[in-house]
Design a protein around this motif. Sequence first.
Motif, PDB file in Angstrom:
ATOM      1  N   LYS A 102     -44.409 -97.042   8.714  1.00 33.33           N
ATOM      2  CA  LYS A 102     -44.992 -96.925   7.283  1.00 33.33           C
ATOM      3  C   LYS A 102     -43.897 -95.558   8.049  1.00 33.33           C
ATOM      4  O   LYS A 102     -44.811 -94.925   8.085  1.00 33.33           O
ATOM      5  CB  LYS A 102     -45.708 -97.285   6.736  1.00 33.33           C
ATOM      6  N   LYS A 103     -43.962 -94.977   6.414  1.00 30.25           N
ATOM      7  CA  LYS A 103     -43.274 -93.999   6.225  1.00 30.25           C
ATOM      8  C   LYS A 103     -44.094 -92.625   5.797  1.00 30.25           C
ATOM      9  O   LYS A 103     -44.817 -93.340   4.694  1.00 30.25           O
ATOM     10  CB  LYS A 103     -41.982 -93.381   5.717  1.00 30.25           C
ATOM     11  N   THR A 104     -45.090 -91.702   6.099  1.00 30.67           N
ATOM     12  CA  THR A 104     -45.777 -91.538   5.725  1.00 30.67           C
ATOM     13  C   THR A 104     -46.024 -89.947   4.359  1.00 30.67           C
ATOM     14  O   THR A 104     -44.856 -89.728   4.509  1.00 30.67           O
ATOM     15  CB  THR A 104     -46.950 -90.527   6.664  1.00 30.67           C
ATOM     16  N   PRO A 105     -46.054 -90.287   3.793  1.00 22.45           N
ATOM     17  CA  PRO A 105     -45.375 -89.510   2.588  1.00 22.45           C
ATOM     18  C   PRO A 105     -46.838 -88.178   3.021  1.00 22.45           C
ATOM     19  O   PRO A 105     -47.207 -88.027   3.306  1.00 22.45           O
ATOM     20  CB  PRO A 105     -46.832 -89.729   1.414  1.00 22.45           C
ATOM     21  N   PRO A 106     -45.430 -87.375   2.210  1.00 20.43           N
ATOM     22  CA  PRO A 106     -45.091 -85.198   2.690  1.00 20.43           C
ATOM     23  C   PRO A 106     -47.057 -85.227   1.763  1.00 20.43           C
ATOM     24  O   PRO A 106     -47.493 -86.026   1.387  1.00 20.43           O
ATOM     25  CB  PRO A 106     -43.804 -85.079   1.904  1.00 20.43           C
ATOM     26  N   THR A 107     -47.566 -84.131   2.579  1.00 14.71           N
ATOM     27  CA  THR A 107     -48.834 -83.589   1.792  1.00 14.71           C
ATOM     28  C   THR A 107     -48.202 -82.890   0.491  1.00 14.71           C
ATOM     29  O   THR A 107     -47.662 -81.475   1.412  1.00 14.71           O
ATOM     30  CB  THR A 107     -49.410 -83.239   2.820  1.00 14.71           C
ATOM     31  N   PRO A 108     -49.080 -83.174  -1.077  1.00 15.34           N
ATOM     32  CA  PRO A 108     -48.800 -81.640  -1.233  1.00 15.34           C
ATOM     33  C   PRO A 108     -49.904 -80.632  -0.968  1.00 15.34           C
ATOM     34  O   PRO A 108     -50.973 -80.777  -0.959  1.00 15.34           O
ATOM     35  CB  PRO A 108     -49.017 -82.863  -2.328  1.00 15.34           C
ATOM     36  N   LEU A 109     -48.813 -79.278  -1.329  1.00 11.94           N
ATOM     37  CA  LEU A 109     -50.054 -77.888  -0.625  1.00 11.94           C
ATOM     38  C   LEU A 109     -49.947 -77.339  -1.900  1.00 11.94           C
ATOM     39  O   LEU A 109     -49.416 -77.539  -2.709  1.00 11.94           O
ATOM     40  CB  LEU A 109     -49.454 -77.492   0.011  1.00 11.94           C
ATOM     41  N   GLU A 110     -51.064 -76.921  -1.762  1.00 10.30           N
ATOM     42  CA  GLU A 110     -52.130 -76.236  -3.839  1.00 10.30           C
ATOM     43  C   GLU A 110     -51.741 -74.771  -3.598  1.00 10.30           C
ATOM     44  O   GLU A 110     -53.347 -74.815  -2.700  1.00 10.30           O
ATOM     45  CB  GLU A 110     -52.583 -76.942  -4.338  1.00 10.30           C
ATOM     46  N   LEU A 111     -51.797 -74.168  -4.223  1.00  3.60           N
ATOM     47  CA  LEU A 111     -51.662 -72.734  -4.373  1.00  3.60           C
ATOM     48  C   LEU A 111     -52.325 -72.570  -5.429  1.00  3.60           C
ATOM     49  O   LEU A 111     -52.426 -72.871  -6.670  1.00  3.60           O
ATOM     50  CB  LEU A 111     -50.341 -71.920  -4.069  1.00  3.60           C
ATOM     51  N   LEU A 112     -53.494 -72.092  -5.525  1.00  4.85           N
ATOM     52  CA  LEU A 112     -55.432 -72.372  -6.200  1.00  4.85           C
ATOM     53  C   LEU A 112     -55.169 -71.037  -6.574  1.00  4.85           C
ATOM     54  O   LEU A 112     -56.137 -69.931  -5.676  1.00  4.85           O
ATOM     55  CB  LEU A 112     -56.307 -73.038  -6.120  1.00  4.85           C
ATOM     56  N   ALA A 113     -55.276 -70.312  -8.402  1.00  2.00           N
ATOM     57  CA  ALA A 113     -55.199 -69.153  -8.620  1.00  2.00           C
ATOM     58  C   ALA A 113     -56.204 -68.819  -9.727  1.00  2.00           C
ATOM     59  O   ALA A 113     -56.629 -69.392 -10.298  1.00  2.00           O
ATOM     60  CB  ALA A 113     -53.352 -68.079  -9.558  1.00  2.00           C
ATOM     61  N   PRO A 114     -57.127 -67.789  -9.283  1.00  2.69           N
ATOM     62  CA  PRO A 114     -58.317 -67.143 -10.401  1.00  2.69           C
ATOM     63  C   PRO A 114     -57.662 -66.729 -11.216  1.00  2.69           C
ATOM     64  O   PRO A 114     -56.335 -65.937 -11.942  1.00  2.69           O
ATOM     65  CB  PRO A 114     -58.741 -66.277  -9.886  1.00  2.69           C
ATOM     66  N   ALA A 115     -58.532 -66.983 -12.948  1.00  2.00           N
ATOM     67  CA  ALA A 115     -58.296 -66.434 -14.196  1.00  2.00           C
ATOM     68  C   ALA A 115     -59.819 -65.436 -14.270  1.00  2.00           C
ATOM     69  O   ALA A 115     -60.053 -67.103 -14.803  1.00  2.00           O
ATOM     70  CB  ALA A 115     -57.394 -67.527 -14.341  1.00  2.00           C
ATOM     71  N   LYS A 116     -59.450 -64.788 -15.451  1.00  2.00           N
ATOM     72  CA  LYS A 116     -59.923 -63.987 -15.888  1.00  2.00           C
ATOM     73  C   LYS A 116     -60.507 -65.053 -17.758  1.00  2.00           C
ATOM     74  O   LYS A 116     -61.124 -64.919 -18.014  1.00  2.00           O
ATOM     75  CB  LYS A 116     -60.296 -62.878 -15.313  1.00  2.00           C
ATOM     76  N   ASN A 117     -58.695 -64.350 -17.684  1.00  4.40           N
ATOM     77  CA  ASN A 117     -58.596 -65.406 -19.257  1.00  4.40           C
ATOM     78  C   ASN A 117     -57.131 -66.066 -19.006  1.00  4.40           C
ATOM     79  O   ASN A 117     -56.927 -66.492 -18.072  1.00  4.40           O
ATOM     80  CB  ASN A 117     -59.034 -64.270 -20.141  1.00  4.40           C
ATOM     81  N   ALA A 118     -57.169 -66.612 -20.950  1.00  2.00           N
ATOM     82  CA  ALA A 118     -56.609 -67.327 -19.938  1.00  2.00           C
ATOM     83  C   ALA A 118     -54.922 -66.810 -19.842  1.00  2.00           C
ATOM     84  O   ALA A 118     -54.089 -67.474 -19.316  1.00  2.00           O
ATOM     85  CB  ALA A 118     -55.794 -67.686 -21.884  1.00  2.00           C
ATOM     86  N   ASP A 119     -54.662 -65.655 -20.192  1.00  2.00           N
ATOM     87  CA  ASP A 119     -54.014 -64.344 -20.162  1.00  2.00           C
ATOM     88  C   ASP A 119     -53.168 -64.566 -19.026  1.00  2.00           C
ATOM     89  O   ASP A 119     -51.844 -64.726 -18.295  1.00  2.00           O
ATOM     90  CB  ASP A 119     -53.367 -63.248 -20.699  1.00  2.00           C
ATOM     91  N   THR A 120     -54.395 -64.057 -18.269  1.00  2.00           N
ATOM     92  CA  THR A 120     -54.374 -63.935 -16.824  1.00  2.00           C
ATOM     93  C   THR A 120     -53.734 -65.756 -15.893  1.00  2.00           C
ATOM     94  O   THR A 120     -52.820 -65.096 -15.604  1.00  2.00           O
ATOM     95  CB  THR A 120     -55.150 -63.737 -15.985  1.00  2.00           C
TER      96      THR A 120
END
Length: 616
Positions: free
Chosen positions: A4-22
């Motif tokens: 069974k083929k191993t599915p790829p691992t999703p990589l996440e870039l997680l960004a900070p935000a002080k407010n909605a516009d950022t």
Amino acid sequence: MPAKKTPPTPLELLAPAKNADTAISAILAGADAVYIGASILGARKDAANSIDDIRRVVERAHPFNVKVYATVNTIIYDRELAEAERLITSLYHAGVDALIVQDMSILRMDIPPIELHASTQCDIRTPGKARFLADAGFSRLVLARELSLDEISGIHSAVPETPLEGFIHGALCVSYSGDCRASCIIGGRSANRGECAQICRLPYTLTDRHGNILAKGKHLLSLKDLNRSESIADMAAAGISSFKIEGRLKEEGYVRNTVAWYSRILDRIVSESGGRYVRQSAGESRAGFSPSPDKSFNRGFTTYFLTGKAPAKGIASTDTPKATGIPVGKVTRCDGRTVTASLSATLANGDGLGYFDRDGQFKGFRLNRAEGERLYPATPQNIPAGTILYRNRDKEWDDAISAARTTRTMNLDMVLSKVGDSRIALELTSEAGVSATVTMETGELNEAVTPQEAPRRRILGKLGDTIYRAGRIVDLVGQYFIPASQLTALRREGIARLESAARMTYRYNYRLPEKAGTEYISDTASIHDNIANKLAEKFYRDHGVKTIVPAVEVKRPQEETMVMTTRYCLRRELGKCLLTPAGKTWADGPMHLSSGDVRMRVEFDCSRCGMNLYSH
């Protein structure tokens, strides 16, 4: 039977935000997820946001499958428990994907089944602690910044089914996060309540037990900023799947620059992985500028303890806690209002410059005008010849970021077909995997005398200010004439239907069950566990804890208390490790750090190559 083929691992870039516009700016720049504070309990008092603002972020994020995490990661007092429950319920209904938390009371609240992430304030640095939190129902663990690749790998082996999050960029706390009480006990402002007084950024004098001065007026606890640009692939191989940028107090330009930089790195890693990794979200980002972390605020960079050892170049920025920038020249003459310098870079009006004065203090000034090597500061300066000048604000580069149009779009495939004699259908499928089909009554279709496929493609491909760009367009209608107005209306209706389908089919993950019989790693919960309310106490007792010491925020200790525990060591940083000949020149025994009214006893813990600080 083939393996069974191993599915790829999703990589996440997680960004900070002080407010909605950022947050929205980070999404456009390539973030796979953003984390943002709510109105209260967010560990950054100056980065609070309303539910309506967070809902606005969700609406911009989810079409790209970008996640939105809300920080509810302070400790919570008894009087706030009901308010916290209401807040969490509101966040859930606003569409937030998960909560980042540290207070275990949340696991005993009457709240919706929102996914929970264990914050770095939970002080996760051992496989045992990680296993406990995973069994308690946390869907993700945010690891301590201090961990090495080997330690990360060990935790991943202990909880292989639980995604791990690691910091890759931004400011560093000298203490293990969540395990610092210096600001609370010394300054009366709790870091675990989002009110850190930044005791670590003060200038200190270090004395030995005899009162001899070993270092004077240096920022001995102020660390450089984290930058792991060259280590992302190694972290992924060790088990990190979410790569976190610190900075919920940072301005939009900083966030956009840093996100664009690391998004390019993750794209490269994915493309070179042979199918091992994929990006968690969809869409292609175009920054509109050339990102460079060196250009944004930083105190110099370090990879911290990722290799298992302290970097040879040091971890601390002892001369100043400010951003010095990069050297751009040397002063040859200064007469107050004019500075003449031998420059290695072209300066511009509005640049920020700085230098170290005779006392070793970093001083900054804004440049009004630059005429070759003649510089005109906004305020009079007295800079000795030979002084190195640093540029810590590049005005032209800042203006370029501000003016840049950062965009993010997804491929949209379309199939146009004829249905019977008087209807046409348009099927749309986005890069995010969402599909929708719309039909239109056209009346009897007539054969055209000129080719129609190319004009129809042009009309369908006019996606304007939508989040889509034309991908594969298949025209199955044949040589029939369809008015441009009908095709335009069909495309618009299709986009609206697709957006509706994206909202209705968006997939949430939910809170995991708490495994019965899970025992805490100790039968005693100490001040290090930050227990500040009755529900958190119940959580720990449910998991076998017999003795509970409350957090210092609710019961201040009368005796000397450990206020910081660090992997950073002053002896090692200053070249006086006890294991080296140079270390023998300093007497063994307790030392003290002092800065104004702040005084802490230093205890070196050589068994773990670290340091503890104590205060009354």
